[in-house]
Design a protein around this motif. Structure first.
Motif, mmCIF file in Angstrom:
data_model
loop_
_atom_site.group_PDB
_atom_site.id
_atom_site.type_symbol
_atom_site.label_atom_id
_atom_site.label_comp_id
_atom_site.label_asym_id
_atom_site.label_seq_id
_atom_site.Cartn_x
_atom_site.Cartn_y
_atom_site.Cartn_z
ATOM 1 N N VAL A 1 39.116 35.668 33.681
ATOM 2 C CA VAL A 1 39.891 36.758 33.101
ATOM 3 C C VAL A 1 39.853 37.938 34.065
ATOM 4 O O VAL A 1 38.845 38.170 34.731
ATOM 5 C CB VAL A 1 39.314 37.183 31.730
ATOM 6 C CG1 VAL A 1 40.092 38.349 31.148
ATOM 7 C CG2 VAL A 1 39.326 36.015 30.759
ATOM 8 N N GLY A 2 40.950 38.681 34.117
ATOM 9 C CA GLY A 2 40.950 39.896 34.913
ATOM 10 C C GLY A 2 41.639 39.746 36.252
ATOM 11 O O GLY A 2 42.360 38.767 36.499
ATOM 12 N N PRO A 3 41.443 40.726 37.156
ATOM 13 C CA PRO A 3 42.110 40.714 38.459
ATOM 14 C C PRO A 3 41.894 39.407 39.215
ATOM 15 O O PRO A 3 40.807 38.824 39.195
ATOM 16 C CB PRO A 3 41.455 41.893 39.192
ATOM 17 C CG PRO A 3 41.008 42.809 38.104
ATOM 18 C CD PRO A 3 40.599 41.909 36.974
ATOM 19 N N LYS A 4 42.955 38.975 39.887
ATOM 20 C CA LYS A 4 42.905 37.724 40.620
ATOM 21 C C LYS A 4 43.396 37.957 42.049
ATOM 22 O O LYS A 4 44.505 38.442 42.257
ATOM 23 C CB LYS A 4 43.769 36.670 39.920
ATOM 24 C CG LYS A 4 43.544 35.250 40.400
ATOM 25 C CD LYS A 4 44.330 34.263 39.534
ATOM 26 C CE LYS A 4 44.053 32.822 39.967
ATOM 27 N NZ LYS A 4 44.821 31.847 39.148
ATOM 28 N N ASP A 5 42.562 37.629 43.009
ATOM 29 C CA ASP A 5 42.875 37.783 44.434
ATOM 30 C C ASP A 5 43.187 36.402 44.987
ATOM 31 O O ASP A 5 42.284 35.609 45.256
ATOM 32 C CB ASP A 5 41.687 38.404 45.162
ATOM 33 C CG ASP A 5 42.013 38.766 46.606
ATOM 34 O OD1 ASP A 5 43.064 38.322 47.105
ATOM 35 O OD2 ASP A 5 41.219 39.489 47.238
ATOM 36 N N GLY A 6 44.482 36.106 45.135
ATOM 37 C CA GLY A 6 44.865 34.753 45.529
ATOM 38 C C GLY A 6 44.520 33.799 44.402
ATOM 39 O O GLY A 6 44.977 33.945 43.272
ATOM 40 N N GLY A 7 43.656 32.822 44.693
ATOM 41 C CA GLY A 7 43.231 31.878 43.660
ATOM 42 C C GLY A 7 41.886 32.215 43.056
ATOM 43 O O GLY A 7 41.349 31.419 42.285
ATOM 44 N N ASP A 8 41.332 33.379 43.380
ATOM 45 C CA ASP A 8 39.980 33.735 42.947
ATOM 46 C C ASP A 8 39.988 34.892 41.959
ATOM 47 O O ASP A 8 40.619 35.925 42.208
ATOM 48 C CB ASP A 8 39.120 34.117 44.157
ATOM 49 C CG ASP A 8 38.976 32.983 45.153
ATOM 50 O OD1 ASP A 8 38.434 31.933 44.765
ATOM 51 O OD2 ASP A 8 39.410 33.148 46.310
ATOM 52 N N TYR A 9 39.254 34.708 40.852
ATOM 53 C CA TYR A 9 39.051 35.797 39.896
ATOM 54 C C TYR A 9 37.925 36.682 40.435
ATOM 55 O O TYR A 9 36.820 36.197 40.692
ATOM 56 C CB TYR A 9 38.681 35.242 38.524
ATOM 57 C CG TYR A 9 39.816 34.517 37.853
ATOM 58 C CD1 TYR A 9 40.699 35.187 37.011
ATOM 59 C CD2 TYR A 9 40.026 33.152 38.065
ATOM 60 C CE1 TYR A 9 41.750 34.521 36.384
ATOM 61 C CE2 TYR A 9 41.075 32.482 37.452
ATOM 62 C CZ TYR A 9 41.928 33.172 36.617
ATOM 63 O OH TYR A 9 42.970 32.510 36.019
ATOM 64 N N VAL A 10 38.192 37.973 40.588
ATOM 65 C CA VAL A 10 37.262 38.851 41.297
ATOM 66 C C VAL A 10 36.620 39.912 40.400
ATOM 67 O O VAL A 10 35.893 40.777 40.889
ATOM 68 C CB VAL A 10 37.976 39.537 42.484
ATOM 69 C CG1 VAL A 10 38.399 38.499 43.512
ATOM 70 C CG2 VAL A 10 39.183 40.352 42.013
ATOM 71 N N GLY A 11 36.861 39.856 39.086
ATOM 72 C CA GLY A 11 36.279 40.868 38.220
ATOM 73 C C GLY A 11 36.905 42.229 38.462
ATOM 74 O O GLY A 11 37.876 42.363 39.213
ATOM 75 N N GLY A 12 36.353 43.248 37.847
ATOM 76 C CA GLY A 12 36.921 44.585 37.981
ATOM 77 C C GLY A 12 35.851 45.641 38.189
ATOM 78 O O GLY A 12 34.655 45.366 38.095
ATOM 79 N N ASN A 13 36.291 46.831 38.476
ATOM 80 C CA ASN A 13 35.378 47.969 38.527
ATOM 81 C C ASN A 13 35.064 48.476 37.121
ATOM 82 O O ASN A 13 34.081 49.189 36.925
ATOM 83 C CB ASN A 13 35.977 49.108 39.347
ATOM 84 C CG ASN A 13 35.986 48.801 40.827
ATOM 85 O OD1 ASN A 13 36.870 48.109 41.320
ATOM 86 N ND2 ASN A 13 34.993 49.310 41.543
ATOM 87 N N TYR A 14 35.913 48.086 36.148
ATOM 88 C CA TYR A 14 35.756 48.562 34.781
ATOM 89 C C TYR A 14 35.973 47.409 33.800
ATOM 90 O O TYR A 14 36.775 46.497 34.055
ATOM 91 C CB TYR A 14 36.751 49.689 34.480
ATOM 92 C CG TYR A 14 36.745 50.785 35.516
ATOM 93 C CD1 TYR A 14 35.785 51.790 35.485
ATOM 94 C CD2 TYR A 14 37.688 50.786 36.543
ATOM 95 C CE1 TYR A 14 35.774 52.785 36.450
ATOM 96 C CE2 TYR A 14 37.674 51.782 37.514
ATOM 97 C CZ TYR A 14 36.716 52.777 37.465
ATOM 98 O OH TYR A 14 36.694 53.754 38.418
#
Length: 240
Positions: free
Chosen positions: A137-150
């Motif tokens: 869930v959350g931000p996705k960089d390419g094929g990777d879910y990277v979490g968020g700052n918040y």
């Protein structure tokens, strides 16, 4: 290394000191921004928590609240960041057969001299946002879910303690979960995915002979197009 003690009546302090050494490796298919985060990182950090616990009991409370603030401060770090978390849960016995609960959580992590590295970024656990796959869930960089700052979540629950006979040692509750994960400080090209996620469902917990067992049946209401959902979750050894 840490401890927890009651400083005043129902006020608990939990100071801790932690050291970590991380060796982050990145796959060849990752984006350039993620590849730039590879390396070895050392960190010595001080963590403390302040909790006010006014619940009538710790297991299956029917009245009161618990409020908790936690902060992590770097003493030495190759990529220093400050992490803040706050949670609040309130319980009320609405009828002899229904106990209501409202739970709120919010967390933030912000880099001091560098962007927050991938292993330290915020996520929401499946107990705070049910109906979604963990870490998907959350931000996705390419094929990777990277979490968020918040990250933030809001949960409404209704426990039905007398739905099944007490001898079965089974708890049944209904829930409405809402939450979001957003913020990508290391890249302006990644969608920060601030869309609200929500789900409804039934949570069943059973104290089985082999340990606590939980079954969650859920239906998503809102989600981002990149989120991965699940309508059924089974856990053995973890009780909600």
């Amino acid at each position: 290394l840490g401890t927890r003690f009651e400083q005043y009546k129902d006020i608990y302090l939990s100071p801790a000191l932690g050291f970590s050494r991380e060796d982050l490796k990145v796959s060849s298919t990752a984006s350039k921004t993620l590849k730039d985060q590879a390396g070895v990182f050392n960190e010595l950090a001080f963590d403390y928590g302040i909790t006010s616990d006014k619940r009538n009991r710790t297991f299956m409370p029917t009245d009161g609240y618990i409020s908790s603030f936690n902060q992590t401060l770097p003493i030495y770090s190759d990529a220093a960041a400050i992490k803040n978390q706050y949670s609040f849960s309130a319980y009320e016995s609405l009828t002899p057969n229904l106990t209501g609960a409202v739970k709120f959580y919010m967390g933030a992590i912000n880099g001091l001299d560098k962007d927050v590295r991938i292993s330290k970024r915020m996520q929401l656990s499946q107990s705070r946002l049910r109906g979604f796959k963990a870490g998907k869930v959350g931000p996705k960089d390419g094929g990777d879910y990277v979490g968020g700052n918040y990250a933030a979540s809001l949960n409404f629950e209704g426990a039905l303690p007398n739905l099944l006979p007490e001898s079965t040692k089974t708890e049944v509750s209904v829930f409405l979960d809402m939450g979001s994960i957003w913020g990508v400080d290391y890249s302006s090209t990644v969608d920060d995915s601030s869309e609200l996620r929500s789900s409804v469902g039934i949570n069943t917990s059973w104290s089985s002979p082999v340990g606590p067992l939980s079954l969650i049946f859920s239906q998503n209401i809102t989600k981002a197009t990149t989120d991965e959902t699940e309508s059924f979750n089974f856990k053995l050894g973890t009780s909600f």
